[in-house]
Design a protein around this motif. Structure first.
Motif, PDB file in Angstrom:
ATOM      1  N   MET A 271       0.860  -1.297   0.117  1.00 13.99           N
ATOM      2  CA  MET A 271      -0.087   0.018   0.080  1.00 13.99           C
ATOM      3  C   MET A 271       0.923   1.210   0.018  1.00 13.99           C
ATOM      4  O   MET A 271       1.514   1.588   0.795  1.00 13.99           O
ATOM      5  N   ALA A 272       1.137   1.886  -1.280  1.00 14.72           N
ATOM      6  CA  ALA A 272       1.751   3.198  -1.026  1.00 14.72           C
ATOM      7  C   ALA A 272       0.895   4.424  -1.424  1.00 14.72           C
ATOM      8  O   ALA A 272       1.373   5.375  -0.719  1.00 14.72           O
ATOM      9  N   ASP A 273      -0.160   4.256  -2.232  1.00 14.46           N
ATOM     10  CA  ASP A 273      -0.798   5.584  -2.319  1.00 14.46           C
ATOM     11  C   ASP A 273      -2.201   5.315  -1.450  1.00 14.46           C
ATOM     12  O   ASP A 273      -2.967   4.404  -1.804  1.00 14.46           O
ATOM     13  N   VAL A 274      -2.489   6.360  -0.967  1.00 15.79           N
ATOM     14  CA  VAL A 274      -3.982   6.330  -0.117  1.00 15.79           C
ATOM     15  C   VAL A 274      -4.752   7.620  -0.306  1.00 15.79           C
ATOM     16  O   VAL A 274      -3.706   8.936  -0.500  1.00 15.79           O
ATOM     17  N   HIS A 275      -5.792   7.757  -0.836  1.00 13.80           N
ATOM     18  CA  HIS A 275      -6.483   9.013  -1.357  1.00 13.80           C
ATOM     19  C   HIS A 275      -7.370   9.429  -0.031  1.00 13.80           C
ATOM     20  O   HIS A 275      -8.020   8.784   0.564  1.00 13.80           O
ATOM     21  N   ALA A 276      -7.085  10.651   0.213  1.00  8.05           N
ATOM     22  CA  ALA A 276      -7.740  11.254   1.331  1.00  8.05           C
ATOM     23  C   ALA A 276      -8.160  13.070   0.966  1.00  8.05           C
ATOM     24  O   ALA A 276      -7.198  13.605   0.468  1.00  8.05           O
ATOM     25  N   ARG A 277      -9.357  13.334   1.196  1.00  6.37           N
ATOM     26  CA  ARG A 277      -9.576  14.906   0.919  1.00  6.37           C
ATOM     27  C   ARG A 277      -9.203  15.193  -0.372  1.00  6.37           C
ATOM     28  O   ARG A 277      -8.733  16.323  -0.602  1.00  6.37           O
ATOM     29  N   GLY A 278      -9.231  14.232  -1.370  1.00  8.95           N
ATOM     30  CA  GLY A 278      -8.979  14.717  -2.559  1.00  8.95           C
ATOM     31  C   GLY A 278      -7.500  14.782  -3.384  1.00  8.95           C
ATOM     32  O   GLY A 278      -7.190  15.365  -4.062  1.00  8.95           O
ATOM     33  N   VAL A 279      -6.630  14.419  -2.303  1.00  8.38           N
ATOM     34  CA  VAL A 279      -5.296  14.333  -2.534  1.00  8.38           C
ATOM     35  C   VAL A 279      -4.535  12.984  -2.426  1.00  8.38           C
ATOM     36  O   VAL A 279      -5.021  11.997  -1.451  1.00  8.38           O
ATOM     37  N   ARG A 280      -3.503  12.617  -3.269  1.00  8.08           N
ATOM     38  CA  ARG A 280      -2.951  11.348  -3.093  1.00  8.08           C
ATOM     39  C   ARG A 280      -1.856  11.537  -1.988  1.00  8.08           C
ATOM     40  O   ARG A 280      -0.977  12.182  -2.443  1.00  8.08           O
ATOM     41  N   PHE A 281      -2.035  10.523  -1.187  1.00  7.70           N
ATOM     42  CA  PHE A 281      -1.001  10.640  -0.124  1.00  7.70           C
ATOM     43  C   PHE A 281       0.039   9.191  -0.197  1.00  7.70           C
ATOM     44  O   PHE A 281      -0.356   8.326  -0.451  1.00  7.70           O
ATOM     45  N   HIS A 282       1.131   9.636  -0.137  1.00  8.57           N
ATOM     46  CA  HIS A 282       2.318   8.338  -0.077  1.00  8.57           C
ATOM     47  C   HIS A 282       2.168   7.723   1.364  1.00  8.57           C
ATOM     48  O   HIS A 282       2.636   8.715   2.172  1.00  8.57           O
ATOM     49  N   VAL A 283       2.049   6.501   1.458  1.00  6.13           N
ATOM     50  CA  VAL A 283       2.028   5.915   2.995  1.00  6.13           C
ATOM     51  C   VAL A 283       2.889   4.781   2.838  1.00  6.13           C
ATOM     52  O   VAL A 283       2.887   3.943   1.712  1.00  6.13           O
ATOM     53  N   GLN A 284       3.531   4.529   3.950  1.00  3.08           N
ATOM     54  CA  GLN A 284       4.408   3.444   4.267  1.00  3.08           C
ATOM     55  C   GLN A 284       3.844   2.690   5.454  1.00  3.08           C
ATOM     56  O   GLN A 284       3.753   3.367   6.461  1.00  3.08           O
ATOM     57  N   ARG A 285       3.416   1.690   5.625  1.00  2.00           N
ATOM     58  CA  ARG A 285       3.242   0.887   6.825  1.00  2.00           C
ATOM     59  C   ARG A 285       4.516  -0.272   7.175  1.00  2.00           C
ATOM     60  O   ARG A 285       4.827  -0.865   6.188  1.00  2.00           O
ATOM     61  N   VAL A 286       4.487  -0.202   8.363  1.00  2.00           N
ATOM     62  CA  VAL A 286       5.570  -1.053   8.890  1.00  2.00           C
ATOM     63  C   VAL A 286       4.839  -1.902  10.225  1.00  2.00           C
ATOM     64  O   VAL A 286       4.558  -1.245  11.030  1.00  2.00           O
ATOM     65  N   PRO A 287       4.708  -3.239   9.712  1.00  2.24           N
ATOM     66  CA  PRO A 287       4.144  -3.962  10.798  1.00  2.24           C
ATOM     67  C   PRO A 287       5.003  -4.250  12.146  1.00  2.24           C
ATOM     68  O   PRO A 287       6.242  -4.225  11.790  1.00  2.24           O
ATOM     69  N   ALA A 288       4.384  -4.683  12.999  1.00  2.00           N
ATOM     70  CA  ALA A 288       5.127  -5.025  14.266  1.00  2.00           C
ATOM     71  C   ALA A 288       6.030  -6.352  14.098  1.00  2.00           C
ATOM     72  O   ALA A 288       5.388  -7.131  13.518  1.00  2.00           O
ATOM     73  N   ALA A 289       6.920  -6.374  14.727  1.00  2.00           N
ATOM     74  CA  ALA A 289       7.949  -7.543  14.556  1.00  2.00           C
ATOM     75  C   ALA A 289       7.292  -8.950  14.931  1.00  2.00           C
ATOM     76  O   ALA A 289       6.205  -8.869  15.764  1.00  2.00           O
ATOM     77  N   GLY A 290       7.055 -10.000  14.050  1.00  2.00           N
ATOM     78  CA  GLY A 290       6.464 -11.198  14.458  1.00  2.00           C
ATOM     79  C   GLY A 290       4.839 -11.157  13.866  1.00  2.00           C
ATOM     80  O   GLY A 290       4.288 -12.072  14.084  1.00  2.00           O
ATOM     81  N   ASP A 291       4.440  -9.922  13.479  1.00  2.00           N
ATOM     82  CA  ASP A 291       3.154  -9.742  13.205  1.00  2.00           C
ATOM     83  C   ASP A 291       2.868 -10.331  11.807  1.00  2.00           C
ATOM     84  O   ASP A 291       4.025 -10.107  10.885  1.00  2.00           O
ATOM     85  N   THR A 292       1.969 -10.658  11.273  1.00  2.00           N
ATOM     86  CA  THR A 292       1.610 -10.980   9.822  1.00  2.00           C
ATOM     87  C   THR A 292       0.563  -9.913   9.326  1.00  2.00           C
ATOM     88  O   THR A 292      -0.379  -9.498  10.102  1.00  2.00           O
ATOM     89  N   ALA A 293       0.382  -9.895   7.970  1.00  2.00           N
ATOM     90  CA  ALA A 293      -0.642  -9.183   7.632  1.00  2.00           C
ATOM     91  C   ALA A 293      -2.104  -9.439   8.004  1.00  2.00           C
ATOM     92  O   ALA A 293      -2.908  -8.594   7.916  1.00  2.00           O
ATOM     93  N   ALA A 294      -2.119 -10.605   8.060  1.00  2.00           N
ATOM     94  CA  ALA A 294      -3.590 -11.229   8.433  1.00  2.00           C
ATOM     95  C   ALA A 294      -3.969 -11.129   9.953  1.00  2.00           C
ATOM     96  O   ALA A 294      -4.894 -10.911  10.254  1.00  2.00           O
TER      97      ALA A 294
END
Lengths: 84, 272
Positions: free
Chosen positions: B1-24
């Protein structure tokens, strides 16, 4: 993947080698390297810890990072994962 | 997930999960949402210094480039502090982070995080202000003045090199980055029109606050004012340091934050 981050036009005239530095040779800003890391993370999953890698390098050193160094890091991670 | 739209603007977003966490499987611990500084900054600094140590401590991070910064879209208008707060609020919705979250703000991002916590207290678990700005009366005009002509001002380059330890050349990049932003947007005028935050408002902030400032910072007084006014504020001053704490003292700052968020004992080195 590089093309997606910095654009095809910019890469056309560049000679890319393992010694190419992301910042000095390819013209990436550090934020673009972070974006590239995000894509690598999506591709390779948890076996590659890109944020941990750049964190251990420090902000200054990532500006000097080369393609070869990053590739070697990913290869090491995947090998370690395979040994598991 | 790199681009997120909010208030009509495209934002560059980076997510870093907690260690040992999985996306699910999301952990129950609140996510840390990082808000970077103004004009010369983007999510890189916080990504490179804070995200990995927090992940090792079991805290997931979300980082985004504010509008006009980094790889986010640069609309010509919408740079008032209230816009930055509304952007953050809309991004929490778009990212499905209803809260409460930990807000971590650096410099101007501290003012954004603080104003968001005042406006939406139910969404904020804890607030971390790293050299956070504080919109006291006259702040908007001073910020606007400090950004005017920044790309031409070699004193700023010298400051970035000497105080923050940035390599020669990088300061030029930063000044050019700031100049391009101020030249093509309403940022300076928007900042100048900022309404101040009152002490009465600050006294109503319910969440715990960690404030980290440099002893030689030009805005240390903001930290001292927050510590004297907020109901639950712990002030940490790093004596020999200036404003750019992430560049000068990244490991110490990330350690303080991880400790204060109550998971310090779980911190381990992120270096391989």
């Amino acid at each position: 993947m590089l093309v997606a981050v910095i654009g095809a036009d910019q890469l056309l005239d560049l000679e890319i080698t393992p010694d190419s530095a992301f910042h000095g040779d390819l013209g990436l800003e550090s934020i673009e390297l972070v974006a590239l890391g995000g894509r690598l993370q999506e591709r390779y999953g948890r076996s590659v810890d890109f944020v941990g890698y750049v964190s251990s390098l420090g902000i200054e050193a990532i500006m000097e990072l080369t393609l070869g160094q990053l590739a070697a890091y990913i290869t090491d991670c995947l090998a370690a994962d395979a040994r598991g | 997930m790199a681009d997120v739209h909010a208030r009509g603007v495209r934002f560059h977003v980076q997510r870093v999960p907690a260690a040992g966490d999985t996306a699910a499987t999301d952990t129950a611990a609140p996510t840390a949402v990082h808000v970077h500084g103004l004009a010369v900054d983007n999510l890189t600094g916080m990504y490179c210094t804070l995200a990995a140590p927090l992940a090792a401590a079991g805290i997931a991070s979300v980082l985004y480039d504010q509008r006009g910064h980094g790889l986010s879209e640069r609309p010509p208008a919408g740079y008032a502090l209230a816009d930055s707060v509304a952007d953050l609020d809309a991004l929490l919705d778009a990212l499905d982070l209803p809260g409460p979250v930990h807000l971590v703000g650096n410099s101007y991002g501290g003012a954004v995080a603080l104003a968001h916590a005042l406006a939406r207290p139910e969404r904020v678990a804890r607030l971390v202000l790293i050299e956070g700005h504080l919109p006291v009366p006259g702040w908007g005009a001073r910020m606007a003045a400090s950004l005017t002509g920044l790309d031409e001002d070699r004193r700023v380059g010298a400051l970035l090199r000497e105080v923050a330890g940035f390599a020669p050349g990088l300061d030029t990049t930063l000044r050019q980055r700031a100049g391009a932003l101020t030249a093509s947007t309403t940022l300076i005028a928007d900042l100048a029109a900022t309404a101040p935050v009152s002490d009465e408002q600050l006294q109503e902030l319910v969440c715990p606050v960690l404030a980290v400032y440099g002893g030689r910072s030009d805005i240390l007084a903001y930290g001292q004012h927050l510590a004297a006014t907020l109901p639950h504020c712990e002030l940490n001053v790093l004596p020999g340091s200036g404003h750019f704490l992430l560049a000068s003292d990244g490991p110490q700052v990330s350690g303080l934050i991880a400790d204060w968020l109550g998971v310090g004992s779980a911190v381990r080195s992120s270096a391989r």
